[in-house]
Design a protein around this motif. Structure first.
Motif, PDB file in Angstrom:
ATOM      1  N   GLY A  92       0.827  -1.204   0.000  1.00 45.42           N
ATOM      2  CA  GLY A  92       0.000   0.000   0.000  1.00 45.42           C
ATOM      3  C   GLY A  92       0.857   1.248   0.000  1.00 45.42           C
ATOM      4  N   THR A  93       0.259   2.365  -0.358  1.00 39.17           N
ATOM      5  CA  THR A  93       0.996   3.632  -0.393  1.00 39.17           C
ATOM      6  C   THR A  93       0.037   4.808  -0.280  1.00 39.17           C
ATOM      7  N   THR A  94       0.518   5.864   0.319  1.00 38.70           N
ATOM      8  CA  THR A  94      -0.191   7.137   0.246  1.00 38.70           C
ATOM      9  C   THR A  94       0.143   7.794  -1.092  1.00 38.70           C
ATOM     10  N   ASP A 133      -5.684  14.720   6.519  1.00 39.97           N
ATOM     11  CA  ASP A 133      -5.084  13.408   6.767  1.00 39.97           C
ATOM     12  C   ASP A 133      -6.164  12.331   6.826  1.00 39.97           C
ATOM     13  N   HIS A 134      -5.914  11.229   6.141  1.00 41.12           N
ATOM     14  CA  HIS A 134      -6.764  10.044   6.272  1.00 41.12           C
ATOM     15  C   HIS A 134      -6.096   9.128   7.293  1.00 41.12           C
ATOM     16  N   SER A 135      -6.346   9.417   8.564  1.00 40.30           N
ATOM     17  CA  SER A 135      -5.706   8.663   9.637  1.00 40.30           C
ATOM     18  C   SER A 135      -6.653   8.557  10.816  1.00 40.30           C
ATOM     19  N   GLU A 136      -6.387   7.576  11.681  1.00 41.98           N
ATOM     20  CA  GLU A 136      -7.216   7.397  12.867  1.00 41.98           C
ATOM     21  C   GLU A 136      -7.175   8.632  13.762  1.00 41.98           C
ATOM     22  N   VAL A 137      -5.990   9.200  13.930  1.00 41.85           N
ATOM     23  CA  VAL A 137      -5.865  10.346  14.828  1.00 41.85           C
ATOM     24  C   VAL A 137      -6.587  11.568  14.271  1.00 41.85           C
ATOM     25  N   ALA A 138      -6.507  11.782  12.956  1.00 42.14           N
ATOM     26  CA  ALA A 138      -7.225  12.907  12.354  1.00 42.14           C
ATOM     27  C   ALA A 138      -8.724  12.775  12.585  1.00 42.14           C
ATOM     28  N   GLU A 139      -9.234  11.563  12.499  1.00 36.81           N
ATOM     29  CA  GLU A 139     -10.659  11.335  12.747  1.00 36.81           C
ATOM     30  C   GLU A 139     -11.004  11.583  14.220  1.00 36.81           C
ATOM     31  N   ASN A 158       0.195   7.177  13.279  1.00 31.67           N
ATOM     32  CA  ASN A 158       0.623   6.716  11.957  1.00 31.67           C
ATOM     33  C   ASN A 158      -0.284   5.639  11.371  1.00 31.67           C
ATOM     34  N   VAL A 159      -1.444   5.427  11.973  1.00 33.30           N
ATOM     35  CA  VAL A 159      -2.401   4.453  11.443  1.00 33.30           C
ATOM     36  C   VAL A 159      -3.236   5.134  10.363  1.00 33.30           C
ATOM     37  N   VAL A 160      -3.031   4.734   9.116  1.00 30.41           N
ATOM     38  CA  VAL A 160      -3.676   5.379   7.976  1.00 30.41           C
ATOM     39  C   VAL A 160      -4.966   4.644   7.637  1.00 30.41           C
ATOM     40  N   THR A 161      -6.017   5.396   7.312  1.00 29.79           N
ATOM     41  CA  THR A 161      -7.331   4.805   7.063  1.00 29.79           C
ATOM     42  C   THR A 161      -7.688   4.724   5.583  1.00 29.79           C
ATOM     43  N   ARG A 162      -6.886   5.334   4.728  1.00 28.55           N
ATOM     44  CA  ARG A 162      -7.166   5.296   3.287  1.00 28.55           C
ATOM     45  C   ARG A 162      -5.845   5.283   2.538  1.00 28.55           C
ATOM     46  N   VAL A 163      -5.637   4.277   1.674  1.00 29.06           N
ATOM     47  CA  VAL A 163      -4.392   4.151   0.912  1.00 29.06           C
ATOM     48  C   VAL A 163      -4.690   3.650  -0.486  1.00 29.06           C
TER      49      VAL A 163
END
Length: 243
Positions: A92-94, A133-139, A158-163
């Motif tokens: 996966g990648t951003t 940011d598509h991340s858990e913390v941003a949410e 650093n847990v990303v929710t969309r890649v």
């Protein structure tokens, strides 16, 4: 394709930091400026980021619009999903960045984002994050569970929710269309920069250099000096409107 009414000054810098290899990839040419950060916990993150950039760089053809970007992102997502997963985990990648285009005969920045790499715009010396940011913390911050000033220290930052790639069959990018203003400075970066430096520090470093390449070099050097725990990639794109 670069709009002839806009002259660009571009700076590019990257470093692997404390990682064993650099899983970031980038493209900075022909009006297309992109950064992709391969997922460190996934298989072949460096291959994933290169694959995504290999597809998205095709946005240099013509004057793309938001629908063209969404179509390119879907193609990049499919290409990354097709990569082999040798341990059962999909690569996966951003991906984030900006494309110089036009809309209604007006030069525009077309900004795209999937994941937690970021694109910023600095105008009048003031830095503003364009992407979300598509991340858990941003949410968690958006819902009020985590205070914004604690986000950079949260254990799941650093847990990303969309890649691109990963387990999801489809992905929807965020897309923005912004008119180009004289003196715009666009910053495209992986989270190796923003995990080490606050937005205020990034703004100060950008203000300290008038030209794009010294600005990019300065930001990467600052991130490394602050710890450089992750790969860090920085693109600085300055716009000068021709009369």
């Amino acid at each position: 394709m670069i709009d002839p009414r806009v002259r660009l000054d571009v700076g590019v810098a990257t470093a692997r930091g404390q990682r064993s290899r650099n899983e970031d990839s980038h493209w900075a040419a022909d009006g297309v400026y992109l950064v992709a950060d391969g997922m460190g916990g996934h298989e072949a993150g460096d291959v994933a980021s290169r694959t995504a950039i290999g597809v998205l760089r095709g946005l240099a053809d013509g004057a793309p619009g938001p629908d063209d970007v969404r179509r390119a992102v879907r193609e990049a997502h499919a290409a990354v999903r097709d990569l082999p997963a040798t341990t059962g985990r999909r690569p996966g990648t951003t991906a984030t960045g900006v494309v110089l285009t036009e809309h209604g005969d007006t030069p525009c920045w077309l900004v795209v984002n999937v994941g937690d790499s970021r694109t910023y715009r600095m105008a009048g010396g003031v830095l503003e994050q364009v992407t979300l940011d598509h991340s858990e913390v941003a949410e968690l911050v958006a819902s009020g569970v985590v205070p914004a000033d604690e986000a950079s220290r949260h254990p799941r930052r650093n847990v990303v929710t969309r890649v691109l790639g990963g387990g999801a069959t489809q992905v929807e990018p965020d897309v923005w269309l912004l008119p180009v203003s004289p003196g715009d400075r666009m910053l495209v970066c992986s989270d190796g920069l923003t995990d080490e430096l606050s937005d205020a520090r990034i703004q100060a470093e950008l203000r300290a250099q008038e030209s794009a390449q010294p600005a990019a070099d300065r930001l990467v050097a600052a991130a490394l000096a602050a710890g450089g725990h992750d790969n860090v990639t920085v693109l600085v794109v300055d716009a000068i409107l021709r009369r």
